[in-house]
Design a protein around this motif. Structure first.
Motif, PDB file in Angstrom:
ATOM      1  N   GLY A   1       2.983   0.504  -5.140  1.00 26.89           N
ATOM      2  CA  GLY A   1       1.861   0.190  -4.258  1.00 26.89           C
ATOM      3  C   GLY A   1       0.555   0.750  -4.777  1.00 26.89           C
ATOM      4  N   GLY A   2      -0.525   0.269  -4.203  1.00 23.87           N
ATOM      5  CA  GLY A   2      -1.849   0.741  -4.574  1.00 23.87           C
ATOM      6  C   GLY A   2      -2.401   1.703  -3.547  1.00 23.87           C
ATOM      7  N   LEU A   3      -3.685   1.999  -3.668  1.00 23.52           N
ATOM      8  CA  LEU A   3      -4.360   2.920  -2.764  1.00 23.52           C
ATOM      9  C   LEU A   3      -5.427   2.160  -1.990  1.00 23.52           C
ATOM     10  CD1 LEU A   3      -5.283   6.471  -3.046  1.00 23.52           C
ATOM     11  CD2 LEU A   3      -7.236   4.968  -2.902  1.00 23.52           C
TER      12      LEU A   3
ATOM     13  N   VAL B   1       0.870  -1.178   0.000  1.00 22.40           N
ATOM     14  CA  VAL B   1       0.000   0.000   0.000  1.00 22.40           C
ATOM     15  C   VAL B   1       0.902   1.223   0.000  1.00 22.40           C
ATOM     16  CG1 VAL B   1      -1.714   1.284   1.291  1.00 22.40           C
ATOM     17  CG2 VAL B   1      -1.808  -1.193   1.268  1.00 22.40           C
ATOM     18  N   SER B   2       0.730   2.098  -0.999  1.00 22.25           N
ATOM     19  CA  SER B   2       1.545   3.304  -1.025  1.00 22.25           C
ATOM     20  C   SER B   2       0.773   4.507  -0.508  1.00 22.25           C
ATOM     21  CB  SER B   2       2.065   3.588  -2.437  1.00 22.25           C
ATOM     22  OG  SER B   2       0.995   3.877  -3.304  1.00 22.25           O
ATOM     23  N   VAL B   3      -0.556   4.487  -0.672  1.00 21.24           N
ATOM     24  CA  VAL B   3      -1.375   5.614  -0.232  1.00 21.24           C
ATOM     25  C   VAL B   3      -2.523   5.064   0.600  1.00 21.24           C
ATOM     26  CG1 VAL B   3      -2.717   7.613  -0.949  1.00 21.24           C
ATOM     27  CG2 VAL B   3      -0.807   6.863  -2.346  1.00 21.24           C
TER      28      VAL B   3
ATOM     29  N   GLU C   1      -5.285   0.671  -9.154  1.00 25.04           N
ATOM     30  CA  GLU C   1      -5.392  -0.350  -8.110  1.00 25.04           C
ATOM     31  C   GLU C   1      -5.883   0.313  -6.825  1.00 25.04           C
ATOM     32  OE1 GLU C   1      -2.548  -3.685  -6.111  1.00 25.04           O
ATOM     33  OE2 GLU C   1      -2.174  -3.070  -8.178  1.00 25.04           O
ATOM     34  N   VAL C   2      -7.191   0.217  -6.590  1.00 24.94           N
ATOM     35  CA  VAL C   2      -7.834   0.855  -5.441  1.00 24.94           C
ATOM     36  C   VAL C   2      -8.612  -0.209  -4.675  1.00 24.94           C
ATOM     37  CG1 VAL C   2      -9.456   2.630  -4.697  1.00 24.94           C
ATOM     38  CG2 VAL C   2      -8.049   3.017  -6.700  1.00 24.94           C
ATOM     39  N   ALA C   3      -8.529  -0.172  -3.356  1.00 21.53           N
ATOM     40  CA  ALA C   3      -9.238  -1.128  -2.521  1.00 21.53           C
ATOM     41  C   ALA C   3      -9.943  -0.390  -1.380  1.00 21.53           C
ATOM     42  CB  ALA C   3      -8.273  -2.154  -1.950  1.00 21.53           C
ATOM     43  N   LEU C   4     -11.012  -0.983  -0.880  1.00 17.27           N
ATOM     44  CA  LEU C   4     -11.721  -0.468   0.292  1.00 17.27           C
ATOM     45  C   LEU C   4     -11.375  -1.352   1.477  1.00 17.27           C
ATOM     46  CD1 LEU C   4     -15.216   0.279  -1.248  1.00 17.27           C
ATOM     47  CD2 LEU C   4     -13.505   1.928  -0.539  1.00 17.27           C
TER      48      LEU C   4
ATOM     49  N   ALA D   1     -15.938  11.085  -4.042  1.00 12.10           N
ATOM     50  CA  ALA D   1     -14.977  12.150  -4.342  1.00 12.10           C
ATOM     51  C   ALA D   1     -13.547  11.615  -4.306  1.00 12.10           C
ATOM     52  CB  ALA D   1     -15.143  13.303  -3.359  1.00 12.10           C
ATOM     53  N   VAL D   2     -13.242  10.755  -3.337  1.00 10.80           N
ATOM     54  CA  VAL D   2     -11.901  10.171  -3.257  1.00 10.80           C
ATOM     55  C   VAL D   2     -11.671   9.226  -4.433  1.00 10.80           C
ATOM     56  CG1 VAL D   2     -10.400   8.661  -1.895  1.00 10.80           C
ATOM     57  CG2 VAL D   2     -11.709  10.448  -0.763  1.00 10.80           C
TER      58      VAL D   2
END
Length: 137
Positions: free
Chosen positions: A100-102, A62-64, A129-132, A117-118
């Motif tokens: 990494g992803g977010l 995870v980078s962000v 690459e985005v995850a909750l 918005a995010v």
């Protein structure tokens, strides 16, 4: 009558001193190794009550890390960020670690418009690459 011990017990030679320099070198090298290889846990900067999910998969890198609390505040890198500045902040952090992803940590009471918005900001920043984040068992 004097007993001659051959200089082994009564006198102190320079040869009997223990040289600690090699041991200190090894200790410092091990310290540097552990510092370099340590994984640092990212913290969102605000308290989040994550929702539960039926399916979940752990993210290795995870980078962000973006957090949205129940009040609708957006936190990135332990700093409160206004919605208009989210995209720029995500771009900067992703540029520092592009592998990494977010991950979005949204409170279970967070409003959908803040999450959207995010997500829009991540898309405009070019992240795919985005995850909750959800609650751990």
């Amino acid at each position: 009558m004097a007993i001659n011990t051959g200089g082994r017990f009564g006198s102190r030679d320079e040869d009997s001193d223990i040289n600690l320099t090699p041991m200190l070198d090894v200790v410092f090298i091990m310290l540097i190794f552990f510092i370099v290889t340590a994984t640092f846990i990212k913290q969102p900067g605000t308290d989040i009550i994550k929702p539960e999910a039926e399916t979940k998969v752990k993210k290795p890198t995870v980078s962000v890390l973006v957090a949205i609390n129940a009040a609708g505040e957006i936190w990135i890198d332990k700093k409160k960020v206004e919605p208009v500045a989210v995209s720029a902040m995500i771009e900067r952090l992703h540029a520092e670690n592009p592998k990494g992803g977010l991950v979005i940590q949204a409170d279970q009471d967070a409003k959908y418009d803040k999450v959207k918005a995010v997500l829009d900001a991540t898309r405009s920043a070019g992240l795919t690459e985005v995850a909750l984040s959800t609650m751990d068992d």
